[in-house]
Motif scaffolding. Structure first.
Motif, PDB file in Angstrom:
ATOM      1  N   ASN A   1       0.920  -1.575  -0.045  1.00  0.00           N
ATOM      2  CA  ASN A   1       0.002   0.281   0.207  1.00  0.00           C
ATOM      3  C   ASN A   1       0.891   1.266  -0.040  1.00  0.00           C
ATOM      4  O   ASN A   1       0.493   2.545  -0.316  1.00  0.00           O
ATOM      5  N   ARG A   2       2.060   1.005   0.592  1.00  0.00           N
ATOM      6  CA  ARG A   2       2.624   2.205   0.734  1.00  0.00           C
ATOM      7  C   ARG A   2       3.085   2.758  -0.141  1.00  0.00           C
ATOM      8  O   ARG A   2       3.554   4.033  -1.313  1.00  0.00           O
ATOM      9  N   PHE A   3       4.297   1.338  -1.217  1.00  0.00           N
ATOM     10  CA  PHE A   3       3.995   1.871  -2.635  1.00  0.00           C
ATOM     11  C   PHE A   3       3.800   2.165  -3.531  1.00  0.00           C
ATOM     12  O   PHE A   3       4.137   3.628  -4.183  1.00  0.00           O
ATOM     13  N   TRP A   4       2.514   1.951  -3.235  1.00  0.00           N
ATOM     14  CA  TRP A   4       1.185   3.063  -4.272  1.00  0.00           C
ATOM     15  C   TRP A   4       1.196   4.330  -3.689  1.00  0.00           C
ATOM     16  O   TRP A   4       0.613   5.409  -5.055  1.00  0.00           O
ATOM     17  N   ARG A   5       1.051   4.613  -1.991  1.00  0.00           N
ATOM     18  CA  ARG A   5       0.864   6.021  -2.107  1.00  0.00           C
ATOM     19  C   ARG A   5       1.420   6.762  -2.518  1.00  0.00           C
ATOM     20  O   ARG A   5       1.911   8.062  -3.470  1.00  0.00           O
ATOM     21  N   GLU A   6       2.792   6.187  -2.113  1.00  0.00           N
ATOM     22  CA  GLU A   6       4.472   7.082  -3.289  1.00  0.00           C
ATOM     23  C   GLU A   6       4.035   6.984  -4.475  1.00  0.00           C
ATOM     24  O   GLU A   6       5.217   7.747  -4.985  1.00  0.00           O
ATOM     25  N   HIS A   7       4.149   6.090  -5.202  1.00  0.00           N
ATOM     26  CA  HIS A   7       4.167   6.240  -6.549  1.00  0.00           C
ATOM     27  C   HIS A   7       3.381   6.446  -7.902  1.00  0.00           C
ATOM     28  O   HIS A   7       3.683   8.787  -8.147  1.00  0.00           O
ATOM     29  N   ARG A   8       1.829   7.586  -6.587  1.00  0.00           N
ATOM     30  CA  ARG A   8       1.037   8.559  -6.889  1.00  0.00           C
ATOM     31  C   ARG A   8       2.036   9.600  -6.791  1.00  0.00           C
ATOM     32  O   ARG A   8       1.293  10.627  -7.370  1.00  0.00           O
ATOM     33  N   ASP A   9       1.747  10.080  -5.589  1.00  0.00           N
ATOM     34  CA  ASP A   9       2.680  11.237  -5.201  1.00  0.00           C
ATOM     35  C   ASP A   9       3.895  11.700  -5.824  1.00  0.00           C
ATOM     36  O   ASP A   9       4.609  12.652  -6.580  1.00  0.00           O
ATOM     37  N   ALA A  10       5.145  10.663  -6.361  1.00  0.00           N
ATOM     38  CA  ALA A  10       5.578  10.472  -7.782  1.00  0.00           C
ATOM     39  C   ALA A  10       5.541  11.319  -8.566  1.00  0.00           C
ATOM     40  O   ALA A  10       6.090  12.285  -8.863  1.00  0.00           O
ATOM     41  N   LEU A  11       3.959  10.583  -9.362  1.00  0.00           N
ATOM     42  CA  LEU A  11       3.475  11.315 -10.455  1.00  0.00           C
ATOM     43  C   LEU A  11       2.658  12.840 -10.598  1.00  0.00           C
ATOM     44  O   LEU A  11       2.418  13.064 -11.219  1.00  0.00           O
ATOM     45  N   GLN A  12       2.862  12.812  -9.035  1.00  0.00           N
ATOM     46  CA  GLN A  12       2.132  14.321  -8.999  1.00  0.00           C
ATOM     47  C   GLN A  12       3.510  15.203  -8.902  1.00  0.00           C
ATOM     48  O   GLN A  12       3.409  16.339  -7.766  1.00  0.00           O
TER      49      GLN A  12
ATOM     50  N   LYS B   1       5.001  14.940  -5.959  1.00  0.00           N
ATOM     51  CA  LYS B   1       5.103  14.929  -4.580  1.00  0.00           C
ATOM     52  C   LYS B   1       6.968  15.012  -4.439  1.00  0.00           C
ATOM     53  O   LYS B   1       6.785  15.235  -3.030  1.00  0.00           O
ATOM     54  N   ARG B   2       7.433  13.542  -4.711  1.00  0.00           N
ATOM     55  CA  ARG B   2       8.577  13.646  -4.739  1.00  0.00           C
ATOM     56  C   ARG B   2       8.949  12.656  -5.577  1.00  0.00           C
ATOM     57  O   ARG B   2       9.125  13.019  -6.690  1.00  0.00           O
ATOM     58  N   THR B   3      10.261  12.534  -5.524  1.00  0.00           N
ATOM     59  CA  THR B   3      11.044  11.438  -6.543  1.00  0.00           C
ATOM     60  C   THR B   3      10.430  10.937  -7.149  1.00  0.00           C
ATOM     61  O   THR B   3      10.033  10.247  -6.418  1.00  0.00           O
ATOM     62  N   GLU B   4      10.875  10.311  -8.179  1.00  0.00           N
ATOM     63  CA  GLU B   4      10.341   9.371  -8.852  1.00  0.00           C
ATOM     64  C   GLU B   4      10.862   8.214  -8.395  1.00  0.00           C
ATOM     65  O   GLU B   4      12.116   7.585  -8.011  1.00  0.00           O
ATOM     66  N   LEU B   5       9.707   6.707  -8.560  1.00  0.00           N
ATOM     67  CA  LEU B   5      10.561   5.551  -8.321  1.00  0.00           C
ATOM     68  C   LEU B   5      10.428   4.865  -9.154  1.00  0.00           C
ATOM     69  O   LEU B   5      10.780   3.794  -9.151  1.00  0.00           O
ATOM     70  N   THR B   6      10.166   4.748  -9.904  1.00  0.00           N
ATOM     71  CA  THR B   6      10.504   3.893 -11.403  1.00  0.00           C
ATOM     72  C   THR B   6      10.251   5.298 -12.653  1.00  0.00           C
ATOM     73  O   THR B   6      11.168   6.177 -12.259  1.00  0.00           O
ATOM     74  N   TYR B   7      11.738   3.981 -13.568  1.00  0.00           N
ATOM     75  CA  TYR B   7      12.412   5.478 -14.729  1.00  0.00           C
ATOM     76  C   TYR B   7      11.741   5.570 -15.597  1.00  0.00           C
ATOM     77  O   TYR B   7      10.163   5.713 -16.011  1.00  0.00           O
ATOM     78  N   ARG B   8      12.232   6.998 -15.305  1.00  0.00           N
ATOM     79  CA  ARG B   8      11.863   8.507 -16.027  1.00  0.00           C
ATOM     80  C   ARG B   8      10.103   8.255 -15.752  1.00  0.00           C
ATOM     81  O   ARG B   8       9.351   8.609 -16.353  1.00  0.00           O
ATOM     82  N   ASN B   9       9.792   7.860 -13.421  1.00  0.00           N
ATOM     83  CA  ASN B   9       8.625   7.999 -13.994  1.00  0.00           C
ATOM     84  C   ASN B   9       7.497   7.460 -14.126  1.00  0.00           C
ATOM     85  O   ASN B   9       6.360   8.053 -15.293  1.00  0.00           O
ATOM     86  N   HIS B  10       7.716   5.832 -14.832  1.00  0.00           N
ATOM     87  CA  HIS B  10       6.856   5.562 -15.320  1.00  0.00           C
ATOM     88  C   HIS B  10       4.947   5.701 -14.228  1.00  0.00           C
ATOM     89  O   HIS B  10       5.673   4.647 -13.017  1.00  0.00           O
ATOM     90  N   GLY B  11       4.124   5.168 -15.569  1.00  0.00           N
ATOM     91  CA  GLY B  11       3.011   5.473 -14.409  1.00  0.00           C
ATOM     92  C   GLY B  11       2.255   3.926 -14.128  1.00  0.00           C
ATOM     93  O   GLY B  11       1.859   4.029 -13.458  1.00  0.00           O
ATOM     94  N   LEU B  12       3.237   3.143 -14.746  1.00  0.00           N
ATOM     95  CA  LEU B  12       2.753   1.673 -13.858  1.00  0.00           C
ATOM     96  C   LEU B  12       1.767   1.513 -14.674  1.00  0.00           C
ATOM     97  O   LEU B  12       0.525   0.626 -13.660  1.00  0.00           O
ATOM     98  N   GLY B  13       0.889   2.136 -15.479  1.00  0.00           N
ATOM     99  CA  GLY B  13      -0.391   2.194 -15.789  1.00  0.00           C
ATOM    100  C   GLY B  13      -1.539   3.634 -15.451  1.00  0.00           C
ATOM    101  O   GLY B  13      -2.638   3.835 -15.876  1.00  0.00           O
ATOM    102  N   PHE B  14      -0.101   4.017 -14.877  1.00  0.00           N
ATOM    103  CA  PHE B  14      -1.566   5.101 -14.402  1.00  0.00           C
ATOM    104  C   PHE B  14      -1.168   6.688 -15.525  1.00  0.00           C
ATOM    105  O   PHE B  14       0.467   6.694 -15.263  1.00  0.00           O
ATOM    106  N   LEU B  15      -1.507   7.504 -15.192  1.00  0.00           N
ATOM    107  CA  LEU B  15      -1.050   8.586 -15.905  1.00  0.00           C
ATOM    108  C   LEU B  15      -1.384  10.004 -15.053  1.00  0.00           C
ATOM    109  O   LEU B  15      -3.149  10.374 -15.133  1.00  0.00           O
ATOM    110  N   PRO B  16      -0.397  11.241 -15.047  1.00  0.00           N
ATOM    111  CA  PRO B  16      -0.455  12.636 -14.464  1.00  0.00           C
ATOM    112  C   PRO B  16      -1.457  13.241 -15.302  1.00  0.00           C
ATOM    113  O   PRO B  16      -0.382  13.159 -16.028  1.00  0.00           O
ATOM    114  N   VAL B  17      -2.608  13.908 -15.291  1.00  0.00           N
ATOM    115  CA  VAL B  17      -3.071  15.167 -16.266  1.00  0.00           C
ATOM    116  C   VAL B  17      -3.329  15.888 -15.049  1.00  0.00           C
ATOM    117  O   VAL B  17      -3.956  15.825 -14.361  1.00  0.00           O
ATOM    118  N   ASP B  18      -2.639  17.397 -16.009  1.00  0.00           N
ATOM    119  CA  ASP B  18      -3.470  18.342 -14.863  1.00  0.00           C
ATOM    120  C   ASP B  18      -3.725  17.921 -13.326  1.00  0.00           C
ATOM    121  O   ASP B  18      -4.533  18.310 -12.702  1.00  0.00           O
TER     122      ASP B  18
END
Length: 508
Positions: A276-287, A289-306
């Protein structure tokens, strides 16, 4: 399999030491079987020598967990006095040792190609203990199945016609199961491209199936497979199969089993909290709010928009609960009547009751969950370099198809085995990169931390890859050889021998 045993404390200490050399920036700690911990805790020299002998990457397998997992499922059915049989989904791993183990344990084999079927027969698996669920059933495959009394899961009318013609020509009797899809769950139709729609099956039974020559084709079962791992969806599907069984029998068709396919869940990780923590932190990275957890901030299915995150996860649920036996319990103990609740009316029959009262055998075809704990993939580190971004690239002698399915990434922390003394123990962070000449060639998209450094000659161990990850997408692009597969027979000293799939006689 005869392994040197270790105490729980020793295994716990060994696991902690193994995990100390590598984790994700947000950790996702793997569940490690005792045989894995023992094997990886050997002297680095032995492990490196195994890589040198068999090549990198190297798939290491063990069959004892398969038997344990199969027995867990059988015990659930036995407690409910329900006829039951597990068929190992061979497509999940090509090693022949698993076919042998499943057969010797009293299980069957689910095959998806002519070669898989032929190999199972050659290993001594009787035809009636095999079911063919191939998406494409060639004439040669159907002929092989009919000749050996292998049950064929029928997907469409063209397949049915082919089976009838081959059975008539060979003067043999084909045994088939009708594959069904389109079940309704929570008011919505469950999509699948496979099988006859549930709304059409009754007419199929009353017309085409009723009129076929029983000396040529016998309908002996109903079959379905659902995407995902929802136990409630399985309950809905079984509920809708039960009146079909009654109808099939009313028109003279001897239906003996209901097969619920695969999709029995397993869990790769130790901790729900980490997941659960990974997905919370990953969402923060996509927004941002923190440094990326994946290569070039890959979304793993998620996409940041606005500033918002859209989409859905495109990975396996690496932490789940319940799994395997408990999951099956939930299915079998649910009410067989959609309108009533068993907890409110104790006399309402359960799914297990409804199947047993009809003298039906329940079948399932697990692959991934049956292979839980059965394998790991080892690969040699060939280089470490620092990118201008500050991250490091750790080059390993494998490619991403050798540990990947159709989802975006394998979200389990690897283990690092130091293959040599390295004076530089500086912590670094970066990515595992593979052998294909593309910018997207990463073994794992997650950024990893190496607290004690990492160097050429070290070995990366990826835990619990036996189910689908070893073989489902493996490729020989660039003319790289496929990974060898070895059966772990002893861990101290290491005694690993090639699985017979890699022998020169495996392909016939």
């Amino acid at each position: 399999m005869s392994f040197a045993t270790a105490t729980e404390n020793q295994l716990g200490e060994g696991t902690s030491k193994l995990r100390a050399n590598c984790s994700g920036i947000v950790a996702l700690s793997a569940r490690l079987e005792s045989w894995m911990t023992e094997a990886l805790s050997n002297t680095p020299t032995e492990i490196v020598q195994s890589i040198e002998q068999f090549g990198s990457p190297l798939n290491v397998i063990a069959t004892a967990p398969l038997v344990r997992n199969l027995r867990q499922l059988e015990s659930v059915a036995a407690e409910r006095d329900l006829p039951f049989k597990v068929f190992f989904a061979r497509k999940s791993n090509k090693c022949l040792a698993f076919v042998d183990a499943a057969h010797q344990a009293g299980g069957g084999v689910d095959v998806a190609s002519e070669q898989e079927c032929r190999q199972a027969l050659d290993r001594g698996v009787p035809g009636p203990d095999i079911i063919c669920t191939a998406a494409i059933k060639t004439k040669a495959l159907v002929e092989l199945c009919v000749a050996n009394q292998v049950t064929i899961a029928i997907d469409n009318r063209d397949e049915l016609q082919r089976v009838r013609e081959i059975a008539a020509a060979s003067k043999a009797t084909a045994e088939i199961a009708i594959r069904i899809s389109g079940f309704v769950h929570d008011g919505e139709k469950l999509h699948s491209r496979f099988g006859f729609d549930v709304d059409e099956v009754q007419d199929l039974a009353s017309s085409t199936l009723r009129s076929i020559d029983r000396k040529e084709v016998r309908v002996i079962g109903l079959h379905f497979h659902l995407d995902g791992y929802c136990s409630k969806q399985r309950v809905s599907a079984i509920r809708q199969c039960l009146p079909l069984v009654d109808h099939f029998r009313s028109v003279g068709l001897d239906v003996r089993f209901v097969d619920i396919g695969g999709g029995l869940p397993m869990s790769y990780l130790e901790s729900e909290q980490q997941w659960n923590r990974f997905w919370r932190e990953h969402r923060d990275a996509l927004q941002s709010k923190r440094t990326e957890l994946t290569y070039r901030n890959h979304g793993l299915g998620f996409l940041p928009v606005d500033g918002e995150v859209h989409g859905k996860r495109n990975t396996y649920p690496y932490w789940q609960n319940p799994v395997r036996a408990q999951w099956l319990q939930h299915v079998l103990d649910d009410s067989a009547c959609a309108e009533q609740k068993a907890d409110l009316e104790p006399n309402v029959p359960t799914i297990a009751d409804a199947l047993r009262d009809r003298s039906l055998q329940l079948r399932c075809e697990p692959g991934r969950s049956l292979l839980d704990g059965c394998g790991m993939t080892l690969a040699r580190v060939e280089f470490v370099k620092q990118h201008h971004s500050g991250d490091h690239f750790v080059g390993v002698a494998m490619n991403r198809t050798q540990c990947r399915t159709g989802s975006d990434d394998y979200l389990v922390d690897p283990v690092v085995i130091r293959g040599q003394e390295n004076d530089d123990q500086t912590q670094i962070e970066g990515y595992l990169v593979g052998a294909y000449c593309t910018e997207s060639e990463l073994i794992s998209l997650r950024k990893l931390r190496f607290p004690n450094g990492i160097a050429a000659g070290d070995v990366i161990a990826i835990p619990n890859t036996a189910g689908y990850f070893m073989h489902f997408l493996e490729s020989r692009s660039h003319q790289f050889p496929l990974a060898k597969n070895v059966l772990a027979e002893n861990n101290s000293p290491l005694t690993w021998r090639l699985d017979e799939i890699d022998s020169e006689h495996a392909e016939k």
